[in-house]
Write a protein that holds these residues in place. Sequence first.
Motif, PDB file in Angstrom:
ATOM      1  N   ALA A  40       0.835  -1.189   0.000  1.00 52.83           N
ATOM      2  CA  ALA A  40       0.000   0.000   0.000  1.00 52.83           C
ATOM      3  C   ALA A  40       0.877   1.249   0.000  1.00 52.83           C
ATOM      4  O   ALA A  40       2.054   1.187   0.383  1.00 52.83           O
ATOM      5  N   PRO A  41       0.325   2.384  -0.415  1.00 57.98           N
ATOM      6  CA  PRO A  41       1.110   3.620  -0.437  1.00 57.98           C
ATOM      7  C   PRO A  41       1.707   3.945   0.929  1.00 57.98           C
ATOM      8  O   PRO A  41       0.998   3.964   1.932  1.00 57.98           O
ATOM      9  N   GLY A  42       3.012   4.160   0.968  1.00 53.32           N
ATOM     10  CA  GLY A  42       3.685   4.520   2.203  1.00 53.32           C
ATOM     11  C   GLY A  42       3.905   3.383   3.182  1.00 53.32           C
ATOM     12  O   GLY A  42       4.351   3.624   4.304  1.00 53.32           O
ATOM     13  N   LYS A  43       3.606   2.149   2.783  1.00 60.01           N
ATOM     14  CA  LYS A  43       3.760   1.006   3.669  1.00 60.01           C
ATOM     15  C   LYS A  43       4.679  -0.041   3.051  1.00 60.01           C
ATOM     16  O   LYS A  43       4.977  -0.008   1.859  1.00 60.01           O
ATOM     17  N   GLU A  44       5.135  -0.981   3.888  1.00 59.50           N
ATOM     18  CA  GLU A  44       5.993  -2.060   3.420  1.00 59.50           C
ATOM     19  C   GLU A  44       5.163  -3.168   2.782  1.00 59.50           C
ATOM     20  O   GLU A  44       3.969  -3.308   3.045  1.00 59.50           O
ATOM     21  N   ARG A  45       5.813  -3.954   1.953  1.00 61.77           N
ATOM     22  CA  ARG A  45       5.144  -5.069   1.304  1.00 61.77           C
ATOM     23  C   ARG A  45       4.723  -6.108   2.343  1.00 61.77           C
ATOM     24  O   ARG A  45       5.481  -6.437   3.253  1.00 61.77           O
ATOM     25  N   GLU A  46       3.500  -6.644   2.199  1.00 62.72           N
ATOM     26  CA  GLU A  46       2.982  -7.614   3.148  1.00 62.72           C
ATOM     27  C   GLU A  46       2.417  -8.839   2.437  1.00 62.72           C
ATOM     28  O   GLU A  46       1.951  -8.766   1.294  1.00 62.72           O
ATOM     29  N   PHE A  47       2.442  -9.961   3.133  1.00 61.00           N
ATOM     30  CA  PHE A  47       1.926 -11.217   2.621  1.00 61.00           C
ATOM     31  C   PHE A  47       0.407 -11.187   2.535  1.00 61.00           C
ATOM     32  O   PHE A  47      -0.262 -10.663   3.423  1.00 61.00           O
ATOM     33  N   VAL A  48      -0.149 -11.771   1.472  1.00 64.21           N
ATOM     34  CA  VAL A  48      -1.595 -11.852   1.286  1.00 64.21           C
ATOM     35  C   VAL A  48      -2.073 -13.300   1.281  1.00 64.21           C
ATOM     36  O   VAL A  48      -2.941 -13.684   2.071  1.00 64.21           O
ATOM     37  N   ALA A  49      -1.527 -14.118   0.379  1.00 56.88           N
ATOM     38  CA  ALA A  49      -1.967 -15.505   0.255  1.00 56.88           C
ATOM     39  C   ALA A  49      -0.897 -16.327  -0.446  1.00 56.88           C
ATOM     40  O   ALA A  49      -0.094 -15.799  -1.203  1.00 56.88           O
ATOM     41  N   ARG A  50      -0.901 -17.629  -0.200  1.00 54.69           N
ATOM     42  CA  ARG A  50       0.052 -18.540  -0.814  1.00 54.69           C
ATOM     43  C   ARG A  50      -0.617 -19.868  -1.093  1.00 54.69           C
ATOM     44  O   ARG A  50      -1.507 -20.292  -0.351  1.00 54.69           O
ATOM     45  N   ILE A  51      -0.187 -20.543  -2.167  1.00 50.86           N
ATOM     46  CA  ILE A  51      -0.696 -21.863  -2.500  1.00 50.86           C
ATOM     47  C   ILE A  51       0.460 -22.728  -2.973  1.00 50.86           C
ATOM     48  O   ILE A  51       1.325 -22.270  -3.715  1.00 50.86           O
ATOM     49  N   THR A  52       0.486 -23.989  -2.526  1.00 53.24           N
ATOM     50  CA  THR A  52       1.523 -24.918  -2.957  1.00 53.24           C
ATOM     51  C   THR A  52       1.099 -25.597  -4.244  1.00 53.24           C
ATOM     52  O   THR A  52      -0.092 -25.740  -4.531  1.00 53.24           O
ATOM     53  N   TRP A  53       2.092 -26.021  -5.045  1.00 53.62           N
ATOM     54  CA  TRP A  53       1.778 -26.646  -6.328  1.00 53.62           C
ATOM     55  C   TRP A  53       1.393 -28.105  -6.193  1.00 53.62           C
ATOM     56  O   TRP A  53       0.735 -28.661  -7.069  1.00 53.62           O
ATOM     57  N   SER A  54       1.804 -28.746  -5.134  1.00 51.67           N
ATOM     58  CA  SER A  54       1.393 -30.109  -4.837  1.00 51.67           C
ATOM     59  C   SER A  54       0.587 -30.105  -3.550  1.00 51.67           C
ATOM     60  O   SER A  54       1.026 -29.551  -2.540  1.00 51.67           O
ATOM     61  N   GLY A  55      -0.598 -30.706  -3.600  1.00 55.74           N
ATOM     62  CA  GLY A  55      -1.451 -30.742  -2.430  1.00 55.74           C
ATOM     63  C   GLY A  55      -2.425 -29.587  -2.338  1.00 55.74           C
ATOM     64  O   GLY A  55      -3.415 -29.667  -1.606  1.00 55.74           O
ATOM     65  N   SER A  56      -2.159 -28.514  -3.066  1.00 57.02           N
ATOM     66  CA  SER A  56      -3.037 -27.340  -3.100  1.00 57.02           C
ATOM     67  C   SER A  56      -3.304 -26.781  -1.704  1.00 57.02           C
ATOM     68  O   SER A  56      -4.428 -26.384  -1.384  1.00 57.02           O
ATOM     69  N   ASN A  57      -2.283 -26.740  -0.863  1.00 58.23           N
ATOM     70  CA  ASN A  57      -2.417 -26.145   0.461  1.00 58.23           C
ATOM     71  C   ASN A  57      -2.425 -24.625   0.337  1.00 58.23           C
ATOM     72  O   ASN A  57      -1.628 -24.058  -0.409  1.00 58.23           O
ATOM     73  N   THR A  58      -3.317 -23.978   1.064  1.00 55.21           N
ATOM     74  CA  THR A  58      -3.452 -22.531   0.988  1.00 55.21           C
ATOM     75  C   THR A  58      -3.217 -21.880   2.340  1.00 55.21           C
ATOM     76  O   THR A  58      -3.484 -22.468   3.387  1.00 55.21           O
ATOM     77  N   TYR A  59      -2.739 -20.635   2.292  1.00 58.73           N
ATOM     78  CA  TYR A  59      -2.463 -19.857   3.485  1.00 58.73           C
ATOM     79  C   TYR A  59      -2.891 -18.418   3.216  1.00 58.73           C
ATOM     80  O   TYR A  59      -2.706 -17.912   2.111  1.00 58.73           O
ATOM     81  N   TYR A  60      -3.469 -17.755   4.231  1.00 57.94           N
ATOM     82  CA  TYR A  60      -3.975 -16.403   4.063  1.00 57.94           C
ATOM     83  C   TYR A  60      -3.570 -15.506   5.218  1.00 57.94           C
ATOM     84  O   TYR A  60      -3.446 -15.950   6.361  1.00 57.94           O
ATOM     85  N   ALA A  61      -3.388 -14.240   4.909  1.00 61.54           N
ATOM     86  CA  ALA A  61      -3.225 -13.243   5.948  1.00 61.54           C
ATOM     87  C   ALA A  61      -4.568 -13.046   6.648  1.00 61.54           C
ATOM     88  O   ALA A  61      -5.627 -13.166   6.029  1.00 61.54           O
ATOM     89  N   ASP A  62      -4.530 -12.743   7.941  1.00 56.99           N
ATOM     90  CA  ASP A  62      -5.760 -12.563   8.700  1.00 56.99           C
ATOM     91  C   ASP A  62      -6.635 -11.455   8.121  1.00 56.99           C
ATOM     92  O   ASP A  62      -7.866 -11.520   8.192  1.00 56.99           O
ATOM     93  N   SER A  63      -6.025 -10.450   7.537  1.00 58.41           N
ATOM     94  CA  SER A  63      -6.756  -9.308   7.020  1.00 58.41           C
ATOM     95  C   SER A  63      -7.620  -9.634   5.806  1.00 58.41           C
ATOM     96  O   SER A  63      -8.546  -8.887   5.493  1.00 58.41           O
ATOM     97  N   VAL A  64      -7.328 -10.739   5.115  1.00 56.39           N
ATOM     98  CA  VAL A  64      -8.077 -11.088   3.908  1.00 56.39           C
ATOM     99  C   VAL A  64      -8.802 -12.414   4.017  1.00 56.39           C
ATOM    100  O   VAL A  64      -9.604 -12.757   3.134  1.00 56.39           O
ATOM    101  N   LYS A  65      -8.557 -13.173   5.068  1.00 57.70           N
ATOM    102  CA  LYS A  65      -9.174 -14.480   5.232  1.00 57.70           C
ATOM    103  C   LYS A  65     -10.696 -14.355   5.247  1.00 57.70           C
ATOM    104  O   LYS A  65     -11.254 -13.531   5.962  1.00 57.70           O
TER     105      LYS A  65
END
Length: 117
Positions: A40-65
């Motif tokens: 975001a403007p004036g802020k540091e880069r932050e994690f949003v979501a991730r997915i693995t290519w095997s198993g399709s495991n997903t992870y989310y930041a609390d702010s977007v879950k």
Amino acid sequence: QVQLAESGGGLVQAGGSLRLSCQASGRTFSILGMAWFRQAPGKEREFVARITWSGSNTYYADSVKGRFTISRDNAKNTVYLQMNSLKPEDTAVYYCKAERASTLVTWGQGTLVTVSS
């Protein structure tokens, strides 16, 4: 060795939806997972979501879950981020990341998402 192309950003009103896409090319067979980050403007880069290519495991930041959903199409070497119930605080440049190892990553150039109140 891996190139990323993001698309789908734009201007939407609060409560609206967008779907971001990130297509990988090059040495895509070595990808272990893909993720979305945002800055975001004036802020540091932050994690949003991730997915693995095997198993399709997903992870989310609390702010977007519960509002965002990450998915992937291995055949197309593409990861998606479905963004629902968007809020003005979601306004940021969204970056795609491909992971081939803990210290071997590739970043896209980013796509701008602007949410108006």
